[in-house]
Design a protein around this motif. Structure first.
Motif, PDB file in Angstrom:
ATOM      1  N   ILE A 211     -14.090  12.594 -36.637  1.00  0.00           N
ATOM      2  CA  ILE A 211     -14.581  13.964 -36.411  1.00  0.00           C
ATOM      3  C   ILE A 211     -15.836  13.924 -35.538  1.00  0.00           C
ATOM      4  O   ILE A 211     -15.999  14.737 -34.613  1.00  0.00           O
ATOM      5  CB  ILE A 211     -14.861  14.666 -37.752  1.00  0.00           C
ATOM      6  N   LEU A 212     -16.721  12.965 -35.807  1.00  0.00           N
ATOM      7  CA  LEU A 212     -17.923  12.829 -34.981  1.00  0.00           C
ATOM      8  C   LEU A 212     -17.552  12.444 -33.547  1.00  0.00           C
ATOM      9  O   LEU A 212     -18.160  12.945 -32.587  1.00  0.00           O
ATOM     10  CB  LEU A 212     -18.854  11.777 -35.575  1.00  0.00           C
ATOM     11  N   ILE A 213     -16.587  11.563 -33.389  1.00  0.00           N
ATOM     12  CA  ILE A 213     -16.171  11.136 -32.048  1.00  0.00           C
ATOM     13  C   ILE A 213     -15.602  12.308 -31.261  1.00  0.00           C
ATOM     14  O   ILE A 213     -15.930  12.504 -30.082  1.00  0.00           O
ATOM     15  CB  ILE A 213     -15.151   9.987 -32.135  1.00  0.00           C
ATOM     16  N   VAL A 214     -14.757  13.096 -31.893  1.00  0.00           N
ATOM     17  CA  VAL A 214     -14.182  14.270 -31.228  1.00  0.00           C
ATOM     18  C   VAL A 214     -15.286  15.263 -30.857  1.00  0.00           C
ATOM     19  O   VAL A 214     -15.284  15.832 -29.753  1.00  0.00           O
ATOM     20  CB  VAL A 214     -13.128  14.942 -32.134  1.00  0.00           C
ATOM     21  N   THR A 215     -16.229  15.470 -31.765  1.00  0.00           N
ATOM     22  CA  THR A 215     -17.355  16.365 -31.477  1.00  0.00           C
ATOM     23  C   THR A 215     -18.138  15.876 -30.265  1.00  0.00           C
ATOM     24  O   THR A 215     -18.495  16.662 -29.375  1.00  0.00           O
ATOM     25  CB  THR A 215     -18.291  16.465 -32.698  1.00  0.00           C
ATOM     26  N   ALA A 216     -18.415  14.569 -30.222  1.00  0.00           N
ATOM     27  CA  ALA A 216     -19.146  13.998 -29.095  1.00  0.00           C
ATOM     28  C   ALA A 216     -18.379  14.159 -27.794  1.00  0.00           C
ATOM     29  O   ALA A 216     -18.966  14.416 -26.729  1.00  0.00           O
ATOM     30  CB  ALA A 216     -19.439  12.522 -29.358  1.00  0.00           C
ATOM     31  N   PHE A 217     -17.056  14.038 -27.842  1.00  0.00           N
ATOM     32  CA  PHE A 217     -16.237  14.196 -26.638  1.00  0.00           C
ATOM     33  C   PHE A 217     -16.301  15.631 -26.122  1.00  0.00           C
ATOM     34  O   PHE A 217     -16.403  15.862 -24.904  1.00  0.00           O
ATOM     35  CB  PHE A 217     -14.786  13.810 -26.933  1.00  0.00           C
ATOM     36  N   VAL A 218     -16.260  16.602 -27.032  1.00  0.00           N
ATOM     37  CA  VAL A 218     -16.372  18.011 -26.629  1.00  0.00           C
ATOM     38  C   VAL A 218     -17.741  18.263 -25.993  1.00  0.00           C
ATOM     39  O   VAL A 218     -17.854  18.961 -24.966  1.00  0.00           O
ATOM     40  CB  VAL A 218     -16.157  18.941 -27.838  1.00  0.00           C
ATOM     41  N   ILE A 219     -18.786  17.680 -26.579  1.00  0.00           N
ATOM     42  CA  ILE A 219     -20.131  17.817 -26.020  1.00  0.00           C
ATOM     43  C   ILE A 219     -20.191  17.199 -24.627  1.00  0.00           C
ATOM     44  O   ILE A 219     -20.814  17.744 -23.709  1.00  0.00           O
ATOM     45  CB  ILE A 219     -21.169  17.168 -26.952  1.00  0.00           C
ATOM     46  N   LEU A 248     -28.302  16.347 -31.936  1.00  0.00           N
ATOM     47  CA  LEU A 248     -28.502  17.552 -32.731  1.00  0.00           C
ATOM     48  C   LEU A 248     -27.171  18.079 -33.261  1.00  0.00           C
ATOM     49  O   LEU A 248     -27.038  18.393 -34.456  1.00  0.00           O
ATOM     50  CB  LEU A 248     -29.202  18.625 -31.896  1.00  0.00           C
ATOM     51  N   PHE A 249     -26.171  18.170 -32.385  1.00  0.00           N
ATOM     52  CA  PHE A 249     -24.883  18.704 -32.812  1.00  0.00           C
ATOM     53  C   PHE A 249     -24.146  17.739 -33.738  1.00  0.00           C
ATOM     54  O   PHE A 249     -23.390  18.171 -34.615  1.00  0.00           O
ATOM     55  CB  PHE A 249     -24.031  19.060 -31.598  1.00  0.00           C
ATOM     56  N   LEU A 250     -24.365  16.449 -33.574  1.00  0.00           N
ATOM     57  CA  LEU A 250     -23.746  15.491 -34.493  1.00  0.00           C
ATOM     58  C   LEU A 250     -24.407  15.549 -35.869  1.00  0.00           C
ATOM     59  O   LEU A 250     -23.718  15.442 -36.902  1.00  0.00           O
ATOM     60  CB  LEU A 250     -23.812  14.083 -33.913  1.00  0.00           C
ATOM     61  N   TRP A 251     -25.725  15.715 -35.917  1.00  0.00           N
ATOM     62  CA  TRP A 251     -26.396  15.917 -37.210  1.00  0.00           C
ATOM     63  C   TRP A 251     -25.890  17.203 -37.861  1.00  0.00           C
ATOM     64  O   TRP A 251     -25.671  17.251 -39.075  1.00  0.00           O
ATOM     65  CB  TRP A 251     -27.914  15.976 -37.025  1.00  0.00           C
ATOM     66  N   MET A 252     -25.706  18.238 -37.057  1.00  0.00           N
ATOM     67  CA  MET A 252     -25.187  19.496 -37.598  1.00  0.00           C
ATOM     68  C   MET A 252     -23.771  19.310 -38.138  1.00  0.00           C
ATOM     69  O   MET A 252     -23.414  19.844 -39.204  1.00  0.00           O
ATOM     70  CB  MET A 252     -25.194  20.583 -36.524  1.00  0.00           C
ATOM     71  N   THR A 253     -22.954  18.539 -37.407  1.00  0.00           N
ATOM     72  CA  THR A 253     -21.588  18.269 -37.868  1.00  0.00           C
ATOM     73  C   THR A 253     -21.600  17.523 -39.195  1.00  0.00           C
ATOM     74  O   THR A 253     -20.846  17.855 -40.121  1.00  0.00           O
ATOM     75  CB  THR A 253     -20.822  17.453 -36.813  1.00  0.00           C
ATOM     76  N   LEU A 254     -22.461  16.515 -39.296  1.00  0.00           N
ATOM     77  CA  LEU A 254     -22.585  15.769 -40.548  1.00  0.00           C
ATOM     78  C   LEU A 254     -23.051  16.676 -41.683  1.00  0.00           C
ATOM     79  O   LEU A 254     -22.555  16.597 -42.813  1.00  0.00           O
ATOM     80  CB  LEU A 254     -23.561  14.604 -40.349  1.00  0.00           C
ATOM     81  N   TRP A 255     -23.977  17.548 -41.387  1.00  0.00           N
ATOM     82  CA  TRP A 255     -24.478  18.518 -42.372  1.00  0.00           C
ATOM     83  C   TRP A 255     -23.340  19.433 -42.851  1.00  0.00           C
ATOM     84  O   TRP A 255     -23.184  19.659 -44.056  1.00  0.00           O
ATOM     85  CB  TRP A 255     -25.600  19.323 -41.722  1.00  0.00           C
ATOM     86  N   LEU A 256     -22.548  19.936 -41.925  1.00  0.00           N
ATOM     87  CA  LEU A 256     -21.435  20.809 -42.294  1.00  0.00           C
ATOM     88  C   LEU A 256     -20.365  20.059 -43.095  1.00  0.00           C
ATOM     89  O   LEU A 256     -19.773  20.613 -44.026  1.00  0.00           O
ATOM     90  CB  LEU A 256     -20.810  21.415 -41.036  1.00  0.00           C
TER      91      LEU A 256
END
Length: 263
Positions: A211-219, A248-256
């Motif tokens: 999930i983090l990898i996909v988030t990073a790819f979108v970013i 920041l967005f990866l920390w937010m993803t982890l938080w969610l």
């Protein structure tokens, strides 16, 4: 292997506050190795964050608030604030709402404007909130995912560096960009596969890290488009801002995930 090690040490000198008292070669082969070692630098940073987080939670009497604060502080001290400087400069340029050339001129100004100050306060405040709430509801897989955050942000930085044109011919970004090509990014998938193999040892580790990898790819896709649209390409400041924004967005993803998938 020796070039990769020297490239890694070059990264430590440029992008962290860790003292490396060596005179390292700055020719193209070694700078190429430095680009290839960006994810390794991120993995080192992530390992330090996760280890500090674990030790503070398990072996000290500190409150969750104190633990979150010390982890938050480490993310600033370890990098020496170099990427935060890029975040502030890029924010000043973007929020000027001028044309691309004027934005670059504003970013080159050594003075920090109001938008740069406001943006860094917002970024650091959000990061602290995410860290604190993760501290309150920590899981074993949380440490693995914390390690992944800088790994992914440095990978995004390297891919932006080699897949987006430079908006100027000097500066740190142009120096590294002139030394490598997209073919040199072959090491990045190797690092990701290796990290996923590590995550597989933990319950739902592959899923959460993926999930983090996909988030990073979108970013990455967003940053590639935005860098050209807003600044005419990349600069050292834009790359620094991409690291801070990605984290920041990866920390937010982890938080969610702690709220909706790991509760």
């Amino acid at each position: 292997m020796r070039k990769l090690l020297k490239g890694f040490l070059i990264d430590l000198q440029f992008f962290t506050a860790i003292p490396v008292h060596l005179e390292l070669p700055m020719d193209k082969p070694h700078l190429k190795s430095a680009v290839q070692a960006f994810p390794l630098l991120g993995l080192l940073q992530g390992g330090i964050y996760a280890s500090l987080f674990y030790v503070l939670l398990e072996y000290t009497p500190f409150s969750n608030l104190a633990v979150a604060f010390l982890l938050w502080l480490m993310t600033i001290l370890l990098t020496g604030g170099i990427h935060l400087d890029g975040w502030m400069d890029a924010s000043d340029g973007y929020f000027s709402y001028k044309d691309q050339q004027k934005r670059l001129e504003i970013m080159n100004d050594p003075r920090t404007g109001a938008f740069g100050v406001i943006s860094v306060i917002v970024l650091l405040s959000c990061r602290f909130l995410f860290m604190y709430e993760i501290t309150v509801n920590v899981h074993v897989i949380s440490y693995v995912m914390i390690s992944a955050i800088p790994l992914l942000s440095k990978s995004v930085m390297g891919m932006l560096l080699l897949t987006v044109k430079s908006s100027k011919n000097n500066g740190l970004g142009a120096l590294f960009q002139s030394s490598a090509t997209t073919k040199d990014l072959w090491t990045y998938p190797v690092y990701m596969i290796g990290f996923l193999a590590l995550a597989s040892w933990f319950d739902s580790g592959i899923l959460h890290v993926s999930i983090l990898i996909v988030t990073a790819f979108v970013i990455l896709l967003f940053c590639r488009r935005s860098a050209v649209k807003w600044f005419g390409g990349i600069t050292g400041d834009v790359l620094g801002a991409s690291v801070e924004g990605t984290e920041l967005f990866l920390w937010m993803t982890l938080w969610l995930l702690h709220y909706f998938a790991m509760a």
